[in-house]
Design a protein around this motif. Structure first.
Motif, PDB file in Angstrom:
ATOM      1  N   THR A  38       0.813  -1.225   0.000  1.00 15.66           N
ATOM      2  CA  THR A  38       0.000   0.000   0.000  1.00 15.66           C
ATOM      3  C   THR A  38       0.844   1.272   0.000  1.00 15.66           C
ATOM      4  N   GLU A  39       2.157   1.137  -0.113  1.00 12.97           N
ATOM      5  CA  GLU A  39       3.023   2.304   0.005  1.00 12.97           C
ATOM      6  C   GLU A  39       2.810   3.331  -1.102  1.00 12.97           C
ATOM      7  N   HIS A  40       2.427   2.880  -2.294  1.00 13.99           N
ATOM      8  CA  HIS A  40       2.186   3.854  -3.375  1.00 13.99           C
ATOM      9  C   HIS A  40       0.942   4.688  -3.106  1.00 13.99           C
ATOM     10  N   VAL A  41      -0.065   4.097  -2.453  1.00 13.98           N
ATOM     11  CA  VAL A  41      -1.270   4.857  -2.102  1.00 13.98           C
ATOM     12  C   VAL A  41      -0.949   5.860  -0.997  1.00 13.98           C
ATOM     13  N   GLU A  42      -0.175   5.433  -0.021  1.00 14.11           N
ATOM     14  CA  GLU A  42       0.239   6.337   1.053  1.00 14.11           C
ATOM     15  C   GLU A  42       1.048   7.502   0.471  1.00 14.11           C
ATOM     16  N   LYS A  43       1.954   7.203  -0.451  1.00 13.34           N
ATOM     17  CA  LYS A  43       2.772   8.249  -1.065  1.00 13.34           C
ATOM     18  C   LYS A  43       1.914   9.173  -1.916  1.00 13.34           C
ATOM     19  N   LEU A  44       0.953   8.609  -2.613  1.00 10.11           N
ATOM     20  CA  LEU A  44       0.045   9.416  -3.431  1.00 10.11           C
ATOM     21  C   LEU A  44      -0.713  10.417  -2.568  1.00 10.11           C
ATOM     22  N   ALA A  45      -1.206   9.958  -1.434  1.00  9.61           N
ATOM     23  CA  ALA A  45      -1.925  10.853  -0.517  1.00  9.61           C
ATOM     24  C   ALA A  45      -1.026  11.982  -0.035  1.00  9.61           C
ATOM     25  N   GLU A  46       0.205  11.644   0.268  1.00  8.57           N
ATOM     26  CA  GLU A  46       1.171  12.645   0.729  1.00  8.57           C
ATOM     27  C   GLU A  46       1.449  13.691  -0.353  1.00  8.57           C
ATOM     28  N   LEU A  47       1.673  13.238  -1.574  1.00  7.12           N
ATOM     29  CA  LEU A  47       1.994  14.149  -2.668  1.00  7.12           C
ATOM     30  C   LEU A  47       0.826  15.047  -3.034  1.00  7.12           C
ATOM     31  N   ALA A 135     -15.480   2.738 -13.032  1.00  3.97           N
ATOM     32  CA  ALA A 135     -14.128   2.747 -12.487  1.00  3.97           C
ATOM     33  C   ALA A 135     -13.113   3.133 -13.547  1.00  3.97           C
ATOM     34  N   THR A 136     -12.139   3.921 -13.144  1.00  4.35           N
ATOM     35  CA  THR A 136     -10.990   4.264 -13.982  1.00  4.35           C
ATOM     36  C   THR A 136      -9.740   3.728 -13.297  1.00  4.35           C
ATOM     37  N   LEU A 137      -8.974   2.908 -14.022  1.00  2.93           N
ATOM     38  CA  LEU A 137      -7.748   2.341 -13.472  1.00  2.93           C
ATOM     39  C   LEU A 137      -6.687   3.425 -13.340  1.00  2.93           C
ATOM     40  N   LEU A 138      -6.123   3.547 -12.148  1.00  2.03           N
ATOM     41  CA  LEU A 138      -5.163   4.611 -11.874  1.00  2.03           C
ATOM     42  C   LEU A 138      -3.722   4.110 -11.924  1.00  2.03           C
ATOM     43  N   MET A 139      -3.443   3.032 -11.212  1.00  2.00           N
ATOM     44  CA  MET A 139      -2.085   2.501 -11.173  1.00  2.00           C
ATOM     45  C   MET A 139      -2.105   1.077 -10.633  1.00  2.00           C
ATOM     46  N   PRO A 140      -1.092   0.283 -10.983  1.00  2.53           N
ATOM     47  CA  PRO A 140      -1.007  -1.080 -10.451  1.00  2.53           C
ATOM     48  C   PRO A 140      -0.354  -1.107  -9.078  1.00  2.53           C
ATOM     49  N   SER A 141      -0.355  -2.292  -8.479  1.00  2.00           N
ATOM     50  CA  SER A 141       0.403  -2.558  -7.255  1.00  2.00           C
ATOM     51  C   SER A 141       1.368  -3.683  -7.615  1.00  2.00           C
ATOM     52  N   PRO A 142       2.492  -3.365  -8.237  1.00  2.00           N
ATOM     53  CA  PRO A 142       3.355  -4.403  -8.800  1.00  2.00           C
ATOM     54  C   PRO A 142       3.894  -5.343  -7.730  1.00  2.00           C
ATOM     55  N   LEU A 143       3.845  -6.636  -8.054  1.00  2.00           N
ATOM     56  CA  LEU A 143       4.276  -7.652  -7.105  1.00  2.00           C
ATOM     57  C   LEU A 143       5.261  -8.610  -7.769  1.00  2.00           C
ATOM     58  N   PRO A 144       6.216  -9.114  -7.007  1.00  2.34           N
ATOM     59  CA  PRO A 144       7.138 -10.108  -7.554  1.00  2.34           C
ATOM     60  C   PRO A 144       6.450 -11.458  -7.699  1.00  2.34           C
ATOM     61  N   ALA A 262       7.351   4.887  -8.155  1.00  3.14           N
ATOM     62  CA  ALA A 262       8.798   4.827  -7.955  1.00  3.14           C
ATOM     63  C   ALA A 262       9.121   4.615  -6.475  1.00  3.14           C
ATOM     64  N   HIS A 263       8.389   5.295  -5.608  1.00  2.00           N
ATOM     65  CA  HIS A 263       8.565   5.115  -4.166  1.00  2.00           C
ATOM     66  C   HIS A 263       8.230   3.683  -3.764  1.00  2.00           C
ATOM     67  N   TYR A 264       7.166   3.155  -4.298  1.00  2.00           N
ATOM     68  CA  TYR A 264       6.735   1.777  -4.005  1.00  2.00           C
ATOM     69  C   TYR A 264       7.836   0.786  -4.369  1.00  2.00           C
ATOM     70  N   VAL A 265       8.362   0.908  -5.592  1.00  2.00           N
ATOM     71  CA  VAL A 265       9.380  -0.024  -6.079  1.00  2.00           C
ATOM     72  C   VAL A 265      10.640   0.062  -5.224  1.00  2.00           C
ATOM     73  N   ASP A 266      11.060   1.270  -4.925  1.00  2.00           N
ATOM     74  CA  ASP A 266      12.255   1.452  -4.100  1.00  2.00           C
ATOM     75  C   ASP A 266      12.066   0.815  -2.727  1.00  2.00           C
ATOM     76  N   ASN A 267      10.912   1.023  -2.133  1.00  5.28           N
ATOM     77  CA  ASN A 267      10.633   0.457  -0.819  1.00  5.28           C
ATOM     78  C   ASN A 267      10.596  -1.066  -0.873  1.00  5.28           C
ATOM     79  N   TYR A 268       9.964  -1.609  -1.913  1.00  8.93           N
ATOM     80  CA  TYR A 268       9.839  -3.073  -2.008  1.00  8.93           C
ATOM     81  C   TYR A 268      11.209  -3.719  -2.217  1.00  8.93           C
TER      82      TYR A 268
END
Length: 337
Positions: A38-47, A135-144, A262-268
């Motif tokens: 969920t880090e990309h959603v948290e970062k999105l809210a912050e930005l 619904a409009t797709l905004l962004m994925p939650s990329p997973l390994p 980018a924040h999500y990927v770096d964190n993961y």
């Protein structure tokens, strides 16, 4: 003086109400707890908050607005403006994006997963598919790639999966069927209880979820290289709510997606994956590594049949299934060449 003060007060109140009217608050439905997923959603809210000076806020709820399998329904009726869901939770509701959940596609990084997902999300057939839910797709939650944590005796070969009850959704579940496992689809929040009670003997998750939902607390073994695939879990917004945003607020939202990912990927990559190995070692979890022959046999049994079945099934739905499949596999081939 009394009339003057009254007029001033009225003017102040008018300005206050005008400022309040310009403020925008969106409710966001997630589940579980804050984690790598969920880090990309948290970062999105912050930005978004920063870019609009607090005039546009995303109020994130972890399970307080909806059950995770009902998030897309909540988006449809406008119960909240943004949500995360996983395609495998309800394949009939979002068949277009399940192409990304086919087994053994060969995706080798989170960055590649983002690129593939965004290409599929922007395809006209996918846009139309999700429009059924407003619904409009905004962004994925990329997973390994997913792997299994299980209890009991560790499998020595793929034959040992015969009859094993496994929590596995989407294409991963289909793949596990080919080696005799019995897949069960359930949400992440239900997994620990199912594992503790013996309903399932193994769980397919990405590393962050194994840690977040406690499967490694009683797990005995982990498959280090099964890598059957992953799931696709987009973040969507209510289309009407998106269209109602001011130009400034829409730009703040859409313009923050890339940085959030980018924040999500770096964190993961740098936090979650660095913690994963030590977490297994600390608990004495046995790492099961299958032979190259076993993996190739698994892939041969699962990949092509699953793809053919997906294309046939979704062509019958009216989707350009072959086109979507070719889009994904073509991008992967090009990226891995």
């Amino acid at each position: 003086m009394r009339n003057y003060l009254t007029g001033t007060a009225v003017a102040a109140l008018t300005l206050a109400f005008a400022g309040e009217a310009l403020a925008t608050e969106w409710n966001v439905s997630l589940w579980g707890k804050r984690r790598a997923f969920t880090e990309h959603v948290e970062k999105l809210a912050e930005l978004v908050n920063e870019k609009t000076g607090g005039a546009f806020t995303l109020n994130i709820s972890y399970g307080g607005l909806s059950k995770n399998k009902e998030n897309l329904d909540g988006i449809e009726i406008g119960a909240f403006e943004m949500a995360q869901f996983c395609a495998g939770y309800h394949r009939d509701k979002n068949p277009s994006i399940t192409v990304l959940e086919l087994p053994f596609l060969g995706v080798n990084s989170l960055e590649q997963e983002i690129e593939l997902s965004m290409a599929v999300y922007q395809h006209p057939a996918t846009v139309e598919d999700l429009a059924r839910w407003n619904a409009t797709l905004l962004m994925p939650s990329p997973l390994p790639q997913y792997n299994l944590v299980g209890v009991g005796d560790a499998p020595a070969s793929l034959a040992d999966f015969e009859g094993l009850n496994v929590r596995a959704t989407g294409g991963i579940g289909k793949a596990m069927e080919t080696v005799g496992a019995v897949p069960t689809s359930m949400s992440a929040t239900e997994v620990r209880q199912a594992m503790d009670s013996g309903v399932v003997k193994a769980v397919a998750f990405a590393p962050h979820a194994h840690m977040s939902f406690g499967t490694i607390e009683n797990g005995a073994w982990w498959t280090s290289n099964l890598n059957p695939g992953t799931v696709n879990c987009p973040v969507v917004v209510n289309t009407d709510a998106l269209n109602d945003l001011s130009e400034e607020h829409r730009a703040a939202l859409l313009g923050s997606v890339e940085e959030s990912l980018a924040h999500y990927v770096d964190n993961y990559n740098n936090n979650t994956m660095n913690a994963w190995g030590p977490a297994l070692d600390e608990r004495g979890i046995t790492q099961v590594t299958f032979s190259d022959g076993d993996i190739e046999a698994f892939k041969a049994a699962a990949a092509a049949p699953a793809a053919a079945a997906w294309i046939e099934e979704n062509k019958a739905r009216g989707l350009p299934a072959q086109e979507l499949y070719d889009l994904v596999t073509g991008m992967i081939a090009e990226g891995n060449s």
